[in-house]
Design an enzyme around this catalytic site. Structure first.
Site, PDB file in Angstrom:
ATOM      1  N   SER A  54       0.787  -1.228   0.000  1.00  0.00           N
ATOM      2  CA  SER A  54       0.000   0.000   0.000  1.00  0.00           C
ATOM      3  C   SER A  54       0.824   1.285   0.000  1.00  0.00           C
ATOM      4  O   SER A  54       1.513   1.573  -0.968  1.00  0.00           O
ATOM      5  CB  SER A  54      -0.930  -0.069   1.207  1.00  0.00           C
ATOM      6  N   ASP A 103      -6.608   2.295  -1.968  1.00  0.00           N
ATOM      7  CA  ASP A 103      -7.697   2.163  -0.992  1.00  0.00           C
ATOM      8  C   ASP A 103      -7.856   3.415  -0.137  1.00  0.00           C
ATOM      9  O   ASP A 103      -8.726   3.461   0.728  1.00  0.00           O
ATOM     10  CB  ASP A 103      -7.567   0.889  -0.130  1.00  0.00           C
ATOM     11  N   ARG A 131       1.471   5.941  19.222  1.00  0.00           N
ATOM     12  CA  ARG A 131       1.134   4.517  19.059  1.00  0.00           C
ATOM     13  C   ARG A 131       2.141   3.858  18.126  1.00  0.00           C
ATOM     14  O   ARG A 131       2.700   4.536  17.239  1.00  0.00           O
ATOM     15  CB  ARG A 131      -0.294   4.329  18.522  1.00  0.00           C
TER      16      ARG A 131
HETATM   17  C1  G16 Z   1      -3.211   0.482   6.521  1.00  0.00           C
HETATM   18  C2  G16 Z   1      -4.519   0.219   7.219  1.00  0.00           C
HETATM   19  C3  G16 Z   1      -5.107   1.525   7.703  1.00  0.00           C
HETATM   20  C4  G16 Z   1      -4.101   2.233   8.592  1.00  0.00           C
HETATM   21  C5  G16 Z   1      -2.758   2.387   7.873  1.00  0.00           C
HETATM   22  C6  G16 Z   1      -1.661   2.911   8.774  1.00  0.00           C
HETATM   23  O1  G16 Z   1      -3.429   1.296   5.419  1.00  0.00           O
HETATM   24  O2  G16 Z   1      -5.392  -0.431   6.337  1.00  0.00           O
HETATM   25  O3  G16 Z   1      -6.294   1.263   8.375  1.00  0.00           O
HETATM   26  O4  G16 Z   1      -4.562   3.490   8.954  1.00  0.00           O
HETATM   27  O5  G16 Z   1      -2.327   1.128   7.397  1.00  0.00           O
HETATM   28  O6  G16 Z   1      -1.494   2.011   9.834  1.00  0.00           O
HETATM   29  P1  G16 Z   1      -0.348   2.160  10.901  1.00  0.00           P
HETATM   30  O7  G16 Z   1      -0.501   3.540  11.463  1.00  0.00           O
HETATM   31  O8  G16 Z   1      -0.602   1.090  11.892  1.00  0.00           O
HETATM   32  O9  G16 Z   1       0.961   2.043  10.177  1.00  0.00           O
HETATM   33  P2  G16 Z   1      -2.744   1.010   4.032  1.00  0.00           P
HETATM   34  O10 G16 Z   1      -3.385   1.973   3.109  1.00  0.00           O
HETATM   35  O11 G16 Z   1      -1.278   1.252   4.208  1.00  0.00           O
HETATM   36  O12 G16 Z   1      -3.071  -0.427   3.772  1.00  0.00           O
END
Ligand code: G16
Length: 548
Positions: free
Chosen positions: A67, A285, A503
Site C-alpha cells: 500500500s 484504498d 502509538r
Molecule cells: C493500513 C490500514 C489503515 C491504517 C494504515 C496505517 O493502510 O489499512 O487502516 O490506517 O495502514 O497504519 P499504521 O498507522 O498502523 O501504520 P494502508 O493503506 O497502508 O493499507
C-alpha cells in the site's frame, strides 16, 4: 491427506525456506516488511488461506501489497468471504504459522485443522491479486505454491487494486448478487450508478466537472484509465503520476499518504490555483482531496472531511425519505478534534472512536443501519445494513409516499451501488464525493468552509522495538513504557487546545506521533516535544527529534 502435509514441508524446505530469524506479526493490515524477506511468509499465507477457506466454506482472497509503504517493501493480507479483512482471531494463527520453523509447519497445520475441525477434503478457490511493485509477481508465485501444497485452487486476478480484490471475493461468495465478480463487472457497477445519480446535466452552481488525479505511480493510475473510458464527459479526470511497472517511484513525493502526512502538494501534479485535486495511495484504498489557493497556500480535505460530507448528505436524504434509520460515524484518534465537534454538535450524528485499522472501523460500523467510517488518512467507506436496504427498496416503490420521498430512496439505493461496501476504495469514494459536490453545486472551498480544522502534525520516531509501546482507550492513552503518558500529559497542558497521542505503527517499523493545537506553530512544537519524550523513554534510535 498425509501426502498433502508432506508436500507442505517439502515445498517449504526446497522452495520457500524461512529466511528471517526474528518474529514478524500480522499488523494493522497484514504482514508488511522488506519484500526480500517475504517469500516464505507468502507461501505460508497461501497455506493459511486454504485452511481458512475450508473452515469458512467460502472463497478467500489474498492481496499482495504494501500500500502506502515504499516500493522496496511488500506485504500480504487475507480477505474473508464477505469481502472484509480476515477475522482478528485468525490473525494470531497467521502470526504463529508465519514464525514457526520449516520442520514445524506440518504439525502447526495439523493443530489448526484439529482445533477448527476443518474438513481437508473440501475443494476451495483462493483469489490472488497484486499491486504494481516489482516484487509482487514472484511473491504471488510463492502464494500459489502454498495454495497448491494443500490442494486448493489458486485463481490469479493479476494486478488489481486492494478494494477490487475485496469486491471480487464478496461477489464470488454471494454468487454475483453483490455484483459481477470481474473487473468489467466492478467498473460497470460503479460507473452506471454514478451516471444514474448524475443524470444528464450538472448542478453547475459552483461545481466544476474536472479533477486532477494523482495515481501515486501505482495500480490506482492504471485502473483509473478504465473509469475514464467509461465515464466520458460525465467526469473529466486528468491523470498524473502514472508510471509503469518498476519505472516510477511508487508513493515517492506523491500519493495520499505523502500528501496527508506531509501536508504538501505532490510532485507531478500541475499547480493550478483553486483546482480540485485528489491523490490515491499505492493500492488505491485511500484518497485525499486538496488544492492550492491563489496565494499558493495548500488546503487539505482529508478522510475526516470526506466522512463529514458523506454523513451530512446521507442524513439529508434519510430525512427526506422519512424512514427511520440510524446513522453513525466511526473515527480513530487521528480524527481532527474540529471534525468530531462538527459531527456531534452540528450534524448531530453519533460518533464512535476505535483503534487504527479499517478492520476496527468496519466492525463498529456494522452496528448501525448506515455506518460511515473513515480514518483521517482517507481510508474508509459506508456500509448499509440489510434492514436499511430492505426499507429503502420498499420506500422507492411505495406509492403512498410522496414523489420526493420515493426519489430520495431511489437516490440512496443508487448511492449504495457507487459505494464499495467491502472496504475503503479510493476511486469509489471519489465518485461518491463528486456525486455529493455536484448535487450540492459546491466547489471545494464551499466544502472546506463547513468547519475549520485544528492545525495538526504527524511525526514518526524510530525505536529499537516498537512493540514495547502499548496503548489503551482506542490508542488515546499510552500504557507502556511507564511514565510516558504522564510526560505527554504534562506537555499537552502547555498548549492551547492541545491534544497528542502516540502509538506503534502496524505497517512500518516506527512509532507514530499525532498532535493538534490552536496554531500551526504550536501543533509542530507539541508534536516535536512529544516525539522527544518517545525517543527518550521508548528507546529511540538514530538522530533525536528537533524542536522547531
Ligand atoms: C493500513 C490500514 C489503515 C491504517 C494504515 C496505517 O493502510 O489499512 O487502516 O490506517 O495502514 O497504519 P499504521 O498507522 O498502523 O501504520 P494502508 O493503506 O497502508 O493499507
Amino acid at each position: 491427506m498425509t501426502a498433502s502435509y508432506r508436500t507442505v514441508y517439502a515445498f517449504a524446505r526446497e522452495m520457500h525456506p524461512k529466511t528471517v530469524k526474528h518474529d514478524i506479526h500480522y499488523g494493522t493490515a497484514g504482514f508488511r516488511t522488506k519484500a526480500s524477506n517475504l517469500g516464505y511468509i507468502m507461501y505460508r499465507m497461501g497455506l493459511l488461506a486454504v485452511l481458512r477457506s475450508r473452515y469458512k466454506q467460502g472463497v478467500i482472497g489474498i492481496m499482495i501489497t504494501a500500500s502506502h509503504n515504499p516500493e522496496c517493501d511488500n506485504g500480504v493480507k487475507l480477505i474473508d468471504p464477505h469481502g472484509e479483512m480476515m477475522e482478528q482471531s485468525w490473525e494470531e494463527l497467521a502470526t504463529k504459522l508465519a514464525n514457526v520453523q520449516d520442520d514445524e509447519l506440518e504439525a502447526t497445520i495439523k493443530e489448526i485443522v484439529q482445533k477448527y475441525s476443518i474438513d481437508m477434503t473440501v475443494r476451495v478457490n483462493i483469489l490472488i491479486g497484486k499491486d504494481t511493485r516489482p516484487s509482487s509477481p514472484s511473491l504471488a508465485k510463492s502464494v500459489v505454491d502454498g495454495v497448491l501444497a494443500l490442494s486448493g485452487k489458486p485463481i490469479d486476478f493479476g494486478i488489481v487494486t486492494t478494494p477490487q480484490m475485496h469486491y471480487f471475493v464478496k461477489c464470488r461468495n454471494t454468487h454475483n448478487e453483490y455484483g459481477i465478480g470481474t473487473e468489467e463487472g466492478y467498473y460497470t457497477k460503479l460507473v452506471s450508478a454514478f451516471k444514474r445519480l448524475r443524470g444528464d446535466k450538472f448542478n453547475n452552481k459552483n461545481y466544476v466537472n474536472k479533477i486532477l488525479y494523482d495515481g501515486a505511480n501505482g495500480v490506482g493510475a492504471r485502473k483509473i484509465k478504465y473509469f475514464k473510458e467509461r465515464l466520458g464527459d460525465c467526469l473529466e479526470i486528468e491523470l498524473h503520476n502514472d508510471a509503469g511497472i518498476g519505472t516510477g517511484k511508487l508513493n515517492h513525493l506523491c500519493g495520499a499518504d505523502y500528501v496527508k502526512s506531509q501536508q504538501l502538494f505532490p510532485t507531478g501534479v500541475p499547480n493550478i490555483p483553486n483546482q480540485r485535486c485528489v491523490s490515491v495511495d499505492g493500492d488505491a484504498d485511500r484518497i485525499v482531496y486538496y488544492y492550492n489557493d491563489e496565494n499558493n497556500k495548500f488546503h487539505l480535505l482529508d478522510g475526516d472531511r470526506i466522512a463529514t460530507l458523506i454523513a451530512e448528505y446521507l442524513k439529508e436524504l434519510v430525512l427526506a425519505c422519512g424512514i427511520d434509520l440510524n446513522l453513525g460515524l466511526i473515527q480513530t484518534a487521528y480524527a481532527n478534534g474540529a471534525s468530531t465537534d462538527y459531527i456531534t454538535k452540528t450534524l448531530k450524528v453519533p460518533v464512535a472512536c476505535v483503534s487504527t485499522g479499517v478492520k476496527h472501523l468496519h466492525h463498529k460500523a456494522l452496528e448501525y443501519d448506515i455506518g460511515v467510517y473513515f480514518e483521517a488518512n482517507g481510508h474508509g467507506t459506508v456500509i448499509f445494513s440489510k434492514n436499511a436496504k430492505d426499507k429503502l427498496n420498499e420506500a422507492a416503490k411505495d406509492n403512498k409516499l410522496s414523489e420526493e420521498q420515493q426519489q430520495s430512496a431511489e437516490k440512496l439505493l443508487a448511492l449504495i451501488d457507487v459505494i464499495n461496501e467491502t472496504v475503503g476504495d479510493a476511486i469509489s469514494d471519489m465518485l461518491l464525493v463528486e456525486t455529493i459536490l455536484n448535487a450540492k453545486g459546491w466547489n471545494i472551498q464551499q466544502w472546506e468552509q463547513t468547519y475549520t480544522d485544528l492545525p495538526n502534525k504527524l511525526l514518526k520516531v524510530t525505536v529499537q522495538d516498537r512493540n514495547l509501546l502499548t496503548t489503551k482507550d482506542a490508542e488515546r492513552m499510552c500504557v507502556t513504557p511507564e511514565g510516558l503518558q504522564e510526560e505527554i500529559g504534562l506537555i499537552v497542558e502547555k498548549y492551547n487546545k492541545g491534544r497528542s497521542f502516540v502509538r506503534p505503527s502496524g505497517t512500518e517499523d516506527i512509532v507514530r506521533i499525532y498532535a493538534e493545537a490552536a496554531t500551526h506553530e504550536e501543533s509542530e512544537k507539541l508534536a516535536a516535544e512529544v516525539a522527544q519524550k518517545v525517543y527518550e523513554l521508548a528507546g529511540g534510535i538514530g538522530a533525536p527529534p528537533i524542536i522547531p
